[in-house]
Structure formats: structure tokens, C-alpha cells
Scaffold this motif. Structure first.
Motif, short mmCIF file in Angstrom:
data_model
loop_
_atom_site.label_atom_id
_atom_site.label_comp_id
_atom_site.label_asym_id
_atom_site.label_seq_id
_atom_site.Cartn_x
_atom_site.Cartn_y
_atom_site.Cartn_z
N MET A 142 -12.48 10.90 8.95
CA MET A 142 -11.85 9.75 9.61
C MET A 142 -12.07 8.49 8.77
SD MET A 142 -12.45 8.54 13.51
CE MET A 142 -12.10 6.87 14.00
N LEU A 145 -9.69 8.32 5.94
CA LEU A 145 -8.31 7.98 6.31
C LEU A 145 -8.07 6.47 6.25
CD1 LEU A 145 -7.67 10.29 9.41
CD2 LEU A 145 -6.60 10.45 7.17
N ASP A 146 -9.14 5.71 6.26
CA ASP A 146 -9.03 4.26 6.22
C ASP A 146 -8.08 3.77 7.31
OD1 ASP A 146 -9.54 1.70 5.37
OD2 ASP A 146 -8.05 1.74 3.76
N VAL A 147 -8.37 4.16 8.54
CA VAL A 147 -7.43 3.94 9.64
C VAL A 147 -7.18 2.47 9.94
CG1 VAL A 147 -7.93 6.13 10.77
CG2 VAL A 147 -9.28 4.13 11.38
N TYR A 148 -8.08 1.60 9.50
CA TYR A 148 -7.90 0.18 9.81
C TYR A 148 -7.13 -0.56 8.70
CZ TYR A 148 -11.62 1.46 12.98
OH TYR A 148 -12.38 2.09 13.92
N GLY A 149 -6.82 0.17 7.64
CA GLY A 149 -6.10 -0.46 6.55
C GLY A 149 -4.62 -0.60 6.85
N LEU A 150 -3.94 -1.32 6.03
CA LEU A 150 -2.48 -1.43 6.17
C LEU A 150 -1.85 -0.15 5.66
CD1 LEU A 150 -2.05 -5.04 4.80
CD2 LEU A 150 -2.10 -4.33 7.18
N PRO A 151 -0.66 0.25 6.03
CA PRO A 151 0.17 -0.48 6.96
C PRO A 151 -0.21 -0.18 8.40
CG PRO A 151 1.32 1.47 6.23
CD PRO A 151 0.02 1.44 5.50
N GLY A 152 0.10 -1.10 9.25
CA GLY A 152 -0.14 -0.92 10.66
C GLY A 152 0.87 -1.72 11.42
N GLY A 153 0.87 -1.58 12.70
CA GLY A 153 1.84 -2.31 13.50
C GLY A 153 1.45 -3.75 13.66
N ALA A 154 2.40 -4.53 14.10
CA ALA A 154 2.13 -5.94 14.36
C ALA A 154 1.67 -6.16 15.79
CB ALA A 154 3.40 -6.75 14.11
N PHE A 155 1.83 -5.11 16.61
CA PHE A 155 1.62 -5.28 18.04
C PHE A 155 0.18 -5.61 18.36
CE2 PHE A 155 0.71 -2.95 22.14
CZ PHE A 155 1.22 -3.94 22.95
N LEU A 156 -0.75 -4.91 17.70
CA LEU A 156 -2.16 -5.09 18.05
C LEU A 156 -2.67 -6.45 17.59
CD1 LEU A 156 -3.55 -1.59 17.22
CD2 LEU A 156 -3.10 -2.54 19.46
#
Lengths: 156, 282
Positions: A142, A145-156
Motif C-alpha cells: 500500500m 502505491l503512493d495512494v496520496y500522490g497525484l493524480p487524484g480528484g478535486a473533490f476531497l
């Protein structure tokens, strides 16, 4: 300290039969460590198995030209290290306390001997260590996976 | 606990809000917050977990969760400059006016946790939509048993609302644990994934309500850890994210199986999502 009661209180040992718990109690003692104490040193013989009952320990790796990197921290109810179960029985990393820490400290050499002599006892202990190894492997995956890195949604 | 959410007269028509304050939350301002006030003077009432559609006139509109206190004056949003609109919005300054539609969506069921343990699990910028629930729990602290805030992020410099976290952690009746995936030389806290904080427990699984918000993969592992620890699916809530456009369930952009995230969510009880959670086609 009542070692048997302390062992029974730990989720790690939940489900182990009374006879094996008594054997574990006979192999261990309670330990207290001040901040900055080294519990494991890389390449040193893995003579003890620690189950943390309080405090915080950092597991560190030396990376040439980068220095010492903290891989993860371990806290209450977590076992520290499994190199005591795997030849050549040497620690692969360093571990140092980040705050005053308490642990149940088991004689790993004797535990290995008892596990070899009594396979049921060995199975009980090993399946729990495997569960911990699986959890740590999942955690490392986990992290990778670098789950907090970009890309991500703008919603959060 | 909080005032009933405002009902927009026409949910498709934005109201004008002035940016009273714009400030960077982490680093160089990739994550930033706005404090907004309505030009018409009518406060926007919301419940923790709800979102608004924020509109930069001439540029575009994005769904953004509300990150402020539902029982305090003012409207606060925390945004990450990740797409064209939020990058353009990042350049806006105090005094400029934006459009706001909302509030929309379902809320964190904070009241449901009364008399029980409340476990809030946040990952990365997912702390922003959970912060109103933290405020709510703190305002009514005597109504809950133990309250945990478990927060994980990438690295120490990415910790969101750091001063507030430090303040909350100093309170004796709130258990705040922070972990980072990668610690640095100056970091002496937890290193590892946020799910490890769940495993350390301290809460009563049979009498716990848990709320998780963060990247979907992080929520998947968080839910697994909560369930492994004994928290039932019907006691776990997650906040989902999809491409929302109309925010009222008409356009279908945010359809997620039988649900529209904008209308039926974003906050879902996990057992209602379990059959479709992690289905790749969705």
C-alpha cells in the motif's frame, strides 16, 4: 509481573491453548526500555522475540549514501522482528525506541527449540507470525502505491 | 447537532460568495483553503460531510467538500490544485467572488455514534471532508465515549491542518494518531500506513461507529482493517468520489452502480456499497 496473564492479554496470542501459553510464559519476561534504546541491530544474532505492550519503536534501515531510513514504526500489541525464525537468525534492520517502551521479551533460541520439539506449538506460533508478515507485506504494498500522490480528484 | 442544511431555491443557480481569506494549507499552496461569505448575507447551513459545487465564473465548476465547522459562522472549503479548474482557483485572492451551489449530498452520521466510540480514519486530503465531523464531536464531546482520529498521509510536510491536529492531540479526551508513509530525518512519529493505527485498537468494535475518507484504495484497506478488528460493515461509513456535474442526480456523471454519488452519497454506509465496492468496471 504475572507473565502468563500478560501473554493472555495480548491479541497476538489469542487462541493458543493453555499448555502452550504456559510454555511461552516460561520462555519470556517483561522488559522496559528507555527512549533511544536499541532493540535490534543489523547483522546481530536474533536472540529475542519482542511483543510490544506499550511505547513506540522505529524500524530503521541503513541505505548507503542516504543514511538511516525509518521503514515503519511499531506500537502496542505488535511483534517486533521475525528474523529469529528464519536462518541465519540475524536481524536485517535496526530498531530503536522512540519513547519509553515496554515489551514481552522471549528467548528466541529456546522458542525455536521448543517449536522444533513440539510441532503443534510451532504451528500455533508460526501461523501468527505469518499473519503478521502478510499484514506487513500488504502495508508495504500500500505504501508503494503512493495512494496520496497525484493524480487524484478535486473533490476531497 | 448542527442546523438543518440549507435548501437552495434553485439548485442549478449558484449564489455569489466572496473569498474573505485564501491561504495555503501545505507546502507551496497545492492544497489551499478559502473562507467564504455570501454576498446576499444568508449563511449557507450544511451538515458535516456535505459538499458544494464551486464555480469560477468563466472557467468551470467543481464539487468540493466543506471542511469548516457546521456550527460556526462562515463557510470553509479546502481544495487541492489538481485539475484545470482547481489550478485556476488557486490563483484567486481575497475579495474575489465565486459561485456556490449547495449544499448537496449525504452527511456523516455523527449523531449515530452518540453513546459509542467514534473512529475517524482519514488519508491525505481526506481529512478535509472529515474535519466538520471532528468539530461536531468536539463541540458535543460529552455525547460520545472515546473519539479517535487516525490520520495517514504521504510525508510529514503534507500533514493537513497540522496546528489543529497538534491542538487536538493535546486534548486529553481525544485520541489523535498521525502516521506518514515516508518519514524524514526530523520526523519522530509513526511511519506506516494508516490501517496500522486501526490495528492498534483501543476502541470497542461492537460499540463503534467508524468513518473513513481518503483515496479509495486507502478506504478499502481501512474498511478491511476495521472489519478485521470486529467493526461490522453497517457501522462503517465511507465518502465516495466520482465525476459529479449537476449534483442533484440528473446528469448521471457520478453514477456508481445503482447509486448517484451526488445524491445518494457521498457518504455511504459501507454495507450498502459492499457488493459493488472495488468492482473495477464501476
Amino acid at each position: 509481573m504475572d507473565m502468563l496473564a500478560a501473554i493472555k492479554a495480548e491479541p497476538f496470542f489469542e487462541g493458543i491453548p493453555e499448555k502452550e501459553l504456559a510454555l511461552l510464559a516460561d520462555c519470556g519476561e517483561a522488559g522496559t526500555f528507555p527512549t533511544g534504546a536499541w532493540l535490534l541491530r543489523q547483522h546481530a544474532p536474533a536472540k529475542h522475540f519482542y511483543l510490544l505492550t506499550g511505547g513506540l519503536v522505529e524500524l530503521k534501515a541503513f541505505v548507503p549514501q542516504r543514511g538511516v531510513v525509518t521503514l515503519e514504526t511499531l506500537g502496542v500489541h505488535e511483534p517486533l522482528g521475525w528474523s529469529w525464525l528464519v536462518p541465519p537468525y540475524q536481524w536485517h534492520y535496526d530498531a530503536r525506541t522512540l519513547e519509553p517502551t515496554t515489551a514481552l521479551v522471549f528467548d528466541a533460541v529456546r522458542l525455536r527449540h521448543e517449536m522444533e520439539a513440539d510441532h503443534e506449538f510451532g504451528f500455533q506460533l508460526q501461523r501468527r507470525v505469518i499473519d503478521i508478515m502478510a499484514q506487513r507485506l500488504q502495508a508495504i504494498r500500500m505504501q508503494s502505491l503512493d495512494v496520496y500522490g497525484l493524480p487524484g480528484g478535486a473533490f476531497l | 447537532m448542527s442546523a438543518p442544511a440549507s435548501q437552495p431555491l434553485d439548485p442549478m443557480i449558484p449564489r455569489q460568495f466572496r473569498i474573505e481569506e485564501a491561504f495555503a494549507e501545505v507546502g507551496s499552496g497545492e492544497v489551499y483553503s478559502w473562507r467564504l461569505s455570501p454576498l446576499d448575507g444568508e449563511p449557507l447551513r450544511f451538515a458535516p460531510g456535505q459538499f458544494n459545487m464551486l464555480y469560477q465564473f468563466g472557467i468551470g465548476e467543481v464539487p468540493i467538500s466543506i471542511s469548516g465547522d457546521a456550527e460556526a459562522a462562515g463557510l470553509v472549503h479546502t481544495l487541492r490544485a489538481v485539475g484545470g479548474v482547481t489550478k485556476a482557483m488557486q490563483k484567486l485572492e481575497a475579495g474575489e467572488v465565486i459561485g456556490v451551489r449547495g449544499p448537496f449530498g449525504t452527511a456523516w452520521p455523527v449523531a449515530e455514534a452518540e453513546g459509542q466510540d467514534l473512529v475517524l480514519v482519514a488519508g491525505g486530503i481526506g481529512l478535509a471532508p472529515l474535519r466538520p465531523a471532528v468539530y461536531c464531536a468536539l463541540r458535543h464531546r460529552d455525547r460520545f465515549n472515546r473519539v479517535f482520529l487516525l490520520y495517514g498521509t504521504r510525508q510529514p510536510e503534507d500533514i493537513l491542518f497540522r496546528e489543529e491536529l497538534e491542538h487536538w492531540r493535546a486534548q486529553l479526551d481525544l485520541d489523535v494518531y498521525v502516521t506518514v508513509d515516508r518519514g524524514g530525518p526530523g520526523w519522530h512519529g509513526n511511519v506506516g500506513v494508516v490501517t496500522k493505527l486501526i490495528a492498534r485498537g483501543g476502541f470497542d468494535p461492537a460499540n463503534t461507529v467508524a468513518m473513513a475518507c481518503g483515496p479509495e484504495v486507502m478506504m478499502r484497506f481501512a474498511v478491511m482493517a476495521l472489519q478485521k478488528h470486529g467493526v461490522a460493515a453497517e457501522r462503517i461509513y465511507v465518502s465516495m468520489e466520482r465525476n459529479m456535474k449537476c449534483a442533484i442526480g440528473y446528469c448521471g456523471h457520478c453514477q456508481y452502480g445503482p447509486h448517484f454519488i451526488c445524491k445518494d452519497g457521498p457518504v455511504f454506509r459501507f454495507d450498502t456499497l459492499q457488493p459493488i465496492f472495488d468492482v473495477r468496471e464501476l
